[in-house]
Each structure stands twice: as C-alpha cells, then as structure tokens.
Write an enzyme that holds these catalytic residues in place. Structure first.
Site, PDB file in Angstrom:
ATOM      1  N   ASP A 224       0.847  -1.211   0.000  1.00 35.28           N
ATOM      2  CA  ASP A 224       0.000   0.000   0.000  1.00 35.28           C
ATOM      3  C   ASP A 224       0.881   1.261   0.000  1.00 35.28           C
ATOM      4  O   ASP A 224       0.614   2.208  -0.746  1.00 35.28           O
ATOM      5  CB  ASP A 224      -0.923  -0.032   1.232  1.00 35.28           C
ATOM      6  N   LYS A 228       1.425   4.153  -3.030  1.00 41.51           N
ATOM      7  CA  LYS A 228       1.310   5.608  -2.827  1.00 41.51           C
ATOM      8  C   LYS A 228       2.567   6.326  -3.322  1.00 41.51           C
ATOM      9  O   LYS A 228       2.481   7.378  -3.960  1.00 41.51           O
ATOM     10  CB  LYS A 228       1.064   5.908  -1.350  1.00 41.51           C
TER      11      LYS A 228
HETATM   12  N1  LIG Z   1      -4.944   1.121   4.235  1.00 41.84           N
HETATM   13  C1  LIG Z   1      -4.561   2.460   3.931  1.00 41.84           C
HETATM   14  C2  LIG Z   1      -5.763   3.302   3.762  1.00 41.84           C
HETATM   15  C3  LIG Z   1      -5.472   4.595   3.136  1.00 41.84           C
HETATM   16  O1  LIG Z   1      -4.876   4.690   2.078  1.00 41.84           O
HETATM   17  C4  LIG Z   1      -3.725   3.034   5.049  1.00 41.84           C
HETATM   18  O2  LIG Z   1      -3.751   2.449   6.117  1.00 41.84           O
HETATM   19  O3  LIG Z   1      -3.054   4.064   4.848  1.00 41.84           O
END
Ligand SMILES: N[C@@H](CC=O)C(=O)O
Ligand SMILES: NC(=O)C1=CN([C@@H]2O[C@H](COP(=O)(O)OP(=O)(O)OC[C@H]3O[C@@H](n4cnc5c(N)ncnc54)[C@H](OP(=O)(O)O)[C@@H]3O)[C@@H](O)[C@H]2O)C=CC1
Ligand code: NA
Length: 370
Positions: A224, A228
């Site tokens: 994740d 980003k």
């Molecule tokens: N799972 C993600 C949600 C937001 O993008 C996080 O914990 O940052």
C-alpha cells in the site's frame, strides 16, 4: 438558466463508500445518483428517463425503492455504456480496491465519463495503465481526480500538483504514508509512555477501525505504501514502471506469506498472526535498546530516481516518532521551500476522512463540468 444535469455512478459501498454516500446526501447541487453497485448487486435509475434518482442516504433504503432497476453484478463496460447514454455529463466514483475495475477506467474516460476514486490500483500499477488513463481522459474530454489515493483526504496530490505546475523543483518527498502502519507503531511502540499491546491485537483493531485495506496484508507487506509512493513519484515526473520495481520491506511473517489471497486467506492470516507477536516485539525492543522507536516510512529522491519503503529507527522527540493515531506526515522538499519542507499532516486513513477527499474531488469535477 439552470445548470445541465450531471449523472453519477458509484461502485463500492464499504467503509469509504458508505461514508461517501452520507456526504453525497448532504451536498448542495449534487449530481443525480443513477448507478449504485456492490460486488453482487446493482441498482440503476430506469431508462430512458434516468429518473427517479437513487436515494444516496443509505444502501438499504435505496435497495428497497420499488421504482429502481435491480440486478446482480454488471460488467464495467455495461455500466460505462449506461452512464454514457445518460442525457448529460457523467461521473464514475470507484470506491472499491478492484484492479479489474481500475483497468477499465480508459473505457469510461474515452466515453466522456469522468472518474473520481480513492482506489490506488489504477494509478500505481503498470506505467502503461497510468499513461492510458490520462490519454483516454484527454481523448474523452473527461476528468480524473484521485486525491484520496495518497494520505486519504489530506491535500497531498493537490499540493504536489500545484508545486509542479507552478514550476517548483521537487527534490525529495518523505514521510509516513500509511494510516494503518502509523496507528500500529504509534499504539504498539509509543514515543512517550509504554504499551503492553500485542502486535496482532493492534492489527485487528486497525482493521476494525476501517484503516486497513480490504485485505490487511496489503498494508503489512508494504505494498500500500509502495503504491502511494509510485503515484507521488509519477506526479513528480519519475517514470516508475510498477510498485514492485523498488525494494519493499514486508512485515508479514515468512510462515504466513503463502496463504491464499481469498477471504478465507484473510481469516487464516488474522487467526494465526498472534503466533508471531514475538517477531515484532523484537523489532520494538531493538529500537528501544538504542533509545529510539521504530516506524514504517517511505521516501522518493527525485534526482537519484530512488524510491525506498521500510522500517527505520527515529529519535523519540522527532516529528515522525510523535505522530498520533492514524496520522500521516508528508514532507515535500523543493527548490523554493529550501531547507524547510512544505509539510502535510493529519489522519491518513478511515472512512470519513477518505470519503471527504472523494467528495471534495467530486465537487471539483462537477464545478468543471458545469
Ligand atoms: N490502508 C490504507 C488506507 C489509506 O490509504 C492506510 O492504512 O493508509
Ligand atoms: N479505508 C481507508 O482508510 C482508505 C481506503 N482507501 C481506498 O478506498 C477503497 C475502498 O476501501 P474500503 O471502503 O475500506 O473497502 P471495503 O472493503 O470496506 O469496501 C469495498 C467495497 O467495494 C465493493 N466491491 C469490490 N469489488 C467490486 C466490484 N468488482 N464491483 C462492485 N463492487 C465491488 C465491495 O462490495 P461488497 O459490499 O459486495 O463486498 C465493497 O462494497 C480502496 O481502494 C482503498 O484502498 C483509500 C484511502 C484510505
Ligand atoms: Na490525499
């Protein structure tokens, strides 16, 4: 003269989707909701009038409205065709984390349907999809907004885009990019005071609070955060080919790495995670022995074209060590800002704050289409 109607399709009614619908119901001059879909069910305003619109207030009320057309799951192409035939401009809000749907954004955009989404997949997968999305938007004269893909509702992408558009030179972006990992470390290894919390219990709490991805392993494996950083790096001008094209430190115990990616796999993972609490306790203790705390961070060095994601130790009086709750902190180092970076900080996960970013993007798109 009254403004021309704008039609809205919403896919996904989970934590973010439900909060978004509540915010939509309170927006003045909101577009008319004509598609509302979850994985197994779709509601449509009946054609050819695209009226009555679907009540946004809650899924159950909407599903019980007799005048709406109800079906099982529809293909993305069918939803695109339905929205494109509406008597006005149309917008798709994707509140899922589905990569297959994200791969269909070009289909929507080429038909002139704008896309607003917190789903990171489309913007962080292969570079070819990123290019296809923006080329398709230009072709269809449609708009794409995805502020909540980084830092949830925090103004991260808008800030970076403004820096780039006004000719500043972004040299480095660094910080804490995961609300889940921020919450986990802030709770499990606080900079002030102490905590007896077990790692697995805090992971379960983060999931309960709606901070994690639908599959919490996507947070714990660093993917994740990598997604980003891929998005930020691309906006800053780096052609990152994919989110696994740079090293990512995973916090998944090796013994659990091969569990299936299904719902059953998630359950097995959450059930077995307590067996490995000692591993994260060791990481915490090693930092503590040096008078520091451990945090999960990321950085982009634009000149060196280097992206890094993983654990680091921080002094207890540092800004990163002192974060609270699910806070993100993102520092933009630029030529104009010099040695003192432009910093964005605040809650980086949770249904309401993520939906705020989606709703604010929707307002921008509506203003630009009207
Ligand atoms: N799972 C993600 C949600 C937001 O993008 C996080 O914990 O940052
Ligand atoms: N939670 C957060 O703090 C943040 C989340 N995001 C992003 O927001 C998105 C949503 O997250 P969240 O609400 O937590 O996730 P949830 O798992 O709570 O909800 C996902 C929803 O999407 C639906 N869905 C999944 N695939 C499809 C499909 N192919 N067609 C139709 N519906 C589908 C699910 O349907 P069903 O109800 O039938 O299961 C569910 O309603 C994700 O992309 C996430 O990365 C971004 C920033 C922060
Ligand atoms: Na954001």
């Amino acid at each position: 003269m009254s403004a021309s109607p704008i039609f809205l399709g919403v896919i996904g009614v989970g934590g973010v989707g439900t909060a978004f619908l509540q915010q939509l119901a309170r927006l003045p001059n909101a577009p008319q909701l004509v598609v509302l879909a979850r994985s197994s069910q779709t509601l449509l305003a009946p054609t050819p009038a695209y009226s009555p619109a679907i009540p946004a207030a809650d899924w159950a009320t909407a599903a019980a409205t007799p005048s709406l057309t109800k079906s099982g799951a529809l293909q993305a192409e069918e939803i695109a065709t339905y929205l494109a035939s509406a008597p006005g401009r149309a917008i798709l809000v994707d509140n899922t984390s589905d990569i297959s749907l994200a791969r269909q954004y070009p289909t929507f955009l080429k038909k002139g349907i704008s896309v607003v989404t917190p789903n990171k997949k489309g913007f962080s997968d292969d570079l070819s999809l990123w290019k296809d999305i923006f080329a398709s938007a230009a072709e269809g004269k449609a708009l794409v907004y995805h502020e909540s893909t980084v830092g949830a509702g925090l103004p991260v992408l808008s800030t970076l885009k403004d820096l780039v558009a006004t000719g500043d030179e972004v040299t480095r972006i660094e910080g804490v990019f995961s609300g889940t990992l921020s919450f986990l470390f802030n709770t499990f290894a606080p900079a002030s005071g102490s905590s007896d919390a077990q790692w697995s219990a805090v992971v379960a709490q983060a999931k309960e609070l709606g901070y994690t991805e639908p599959d919490p392993r996507d947070d714990l494996n660093g993917m994740d955060v990598a997604r980003k950083l891929t998005i930020l790096a691309r906006i800053a001008g780096l052609e990152v080919t994919s989110p696994d094209s740079f090293p990512i430190e995973s916090l998944i115990p090796a013994e659990l790495a091969s569990l299936p990616s299904s719902a059953d796999g998630i359950t097995q993972f959450m059930t077995r995670l307590p067996e490995f609490d000692a591993q994260m306790a060791n990481v915490k203790d090693t930092a503590e022995q040096q008078g520091k705390v451990v945090r999960y961070v990321g950085s982009i060095d634009v000149a060196a074209k280097a992206v890094k994601v993983g654990l680091q130790y921080f002094d207890k009086d540092s800004a990163i060590a002192g974060l609270k709750g699910s806070d993100n902190i993102i520092s933009f180092y630029t030529k104009r800002y010099g040695a003192n970076p432009l910093i964005v900080q605040g809650a980086g996960a949770g249904g309401d704050v993520t939906a705020m970013g989606v709703s604010a993007d929707l307002i921008k798109v509506v203003e630009r289409l009207r």
